[in-house]
Write a protein that holds these residues in place. Structure first.
Motif, PDB file in Angstrom:
ATOM      1  N   GLN A   1       1.216  -0.929  -0.137  1.00  0.00           N
ATOM      2  CA  GLN A   1       0.060  -0.534   0.060  1.00  0.00           C
ATOM      3  C   GLN A   1       1.346   1.241  -0.264  1.00  0.00           C
ATOM      4  O   GLN A   1       1.930   1.216   0.634  1.00  0.00           O
ATOM      5  CB  GLN A   1      -0.926  -0.037   1.435  1.00  0.00           C
ATOM      6  N   VAL A   2       0.911   2.106  -1.183  1.00  0.00           N
ATOM      7  CA  VAL A   2       1.195   3.577  -0.841  1.00  0.00           C
ATOM      8  C   VAL A   2       1.453   4.825  -0.704  1.00  0.00           C
ATOM      9  O   VAL A   2      -0.737   4.662  -0.975  1.00  0.00           O
ATOM     10  CB  VAL A   2       2.436   3.342  -2.774  1.00  0.00           C
ATOM     11  N   PHE A   3       1.374   5.254   0.202  1.00  0.00           N
ATOM     12  CA  PHE A   3       0.107   6.477   1.279  1.00  0.00           C
ATOM     13  C   PHE A   3       1.517   7.673   0.198  1.00  0.00           C
ATOM     14  O   PHE A   3       2.796   8.058  -0.097  1.00  0.00           O
ATOM     15  CB  PHE A   3       0.746   6.591   2.062  1.00  0.00           C
ATOM     16  N   GLU A   4       0.515   9.250   0.035  1.00  0.00           N
ATOM     17  CA  GLU A   4       0.676   9.705  -0.279  1.00  0.00           C
ATOM     18  C   GLU A   4       2.175  10.711   0.463  1.00  0.00           C
ATOM     19  O   GLU A   4       2.308  10.191   1.746  1.00  0.00           O
ATOM     20  CB  GLU A   4      -0.119  11.079  -0.425  1.00  0.00           C
ATOM     21  N   ARG A   5       3.395  11.610  -0.278  1.00  0.00           N
ATOM     22  CA  ARG A   5       4.275  12.177   0.950  1.00  0.00           C
ATOM     23  C   ARG A   5       3.651  13.468   1.321  1.00  0.00           C
ATOM     24  O   ARG A   5       2.487  13.911   0.743  1.00  0.00           O
ATOM     25  CB  ARG A   5       5.172  12.039  -0.475  1.00  0.00           C
ATOM     26  N   LYS A   6       4.380  13.033   2.584  1.00  0.00           N
ATOM     27  CA  LYS A   6       3.468  14.856   3.049  1.00  0.00           C
ATOM     28  C   LYS A   6       4.768  15.613   2.468  1.00  0.00           C
ATOM     29  O   LYS A   6       5.884  16.351   2.536  1.00  0.00           O
ATOM     30  CB  LYS A   6       4.059  14.500   5.135  1.00  0.00           C
ATOM     31  N   ASP A   7       3.839  16.795   2.466  1.00  0.00           N
ATOM     32  CA  ASP A   7       4.827  18.291   2.489  1.00  0.00           C
ATOM     33  C   ASP A   7       5.319  18.623   2.825  1.00  0.00           C
ATOM     34  O   ASP A   7       4.481  18.709   3.638  1.00  0.00           O
ATOM     35  CB  ASP A   7       3.064  19.207   1.171  1.00  0.00           C
TER      36      ASP A   7
END
Length: 157
Positions: A9-15
């Motif tokens: 499962q791939v999560f969005e990177r935090k800005d």
């Protein structure tokens, strides 16, 4: 090559771009400056190497003898050995330095010194306590490190 997890499962990177943060987010990130009382709270319970008392109880350290320049990242601690010929002055200063190295952010430069006129070999003690190589060498000595750790033990209660 066989993968253990072929479909993770791939999560969005935090800005983390600070420019993209809102003013409110930046305001929440402001830290309180470190002051002399906070430094004193860190070192007051260090145990004297010869006695079962704290450095505060023996008046070796006091809040008045601590200077903090938070914006410049400088902490200066003057300590007063109990006697002019105290053979443990360097060990006390080393214990103070180690405790502050463990508790302060790395942006701080720490200066440790005996109070002017409070020790017969003041210049030599101060030179040892503020020389990085001497401090590093001292902390590599297992016997000396054990003595420092005994002084620090009281501050972790």
């Amino acid at each position: 090559m066989d993968l253990i997890n072929p479909s993770p499962q791939v999560f969005e990177r935090k800005d983390t771009d600070r420019k993209a943060r809102t003013k409110q987010e930046l305001a929440e990130d402001v830290r309180d400056p470190i002051d002399a009382l906070e430094i004193f709270e860190h070192v007051r319970d260090l145990t004297d190497p010869e006695h079962p008392y704290t450095l505060e109880q023996l008046k070796v350290v006091s809040e008045d003898a601590i200077t903090v320049k938070d914006d410049e990242g400088i902490v200066s601690v003057l300590f007063t050995p109990t006697v002019q010929h105290c053979s443990m002055a360097t060990l006390i200063g080393l214990s103070l330095r180690v405790k502050l190295m463990q508790t302060l952010p790395s942006r701080f430069k720490v200066d440790i010194a005996v109070a002017p006129g409070s020790h017969s070999t003041e210049a030599a003690v101060n030179k040892q306590l503020n020389d990085k190589e001497r401090v590093a060498a001292a902390l590599e000595n297992p016997n000396l490190l054990e003595m420092v750790n005994n002084c620090l033990a009281g501050s972790y209660r």
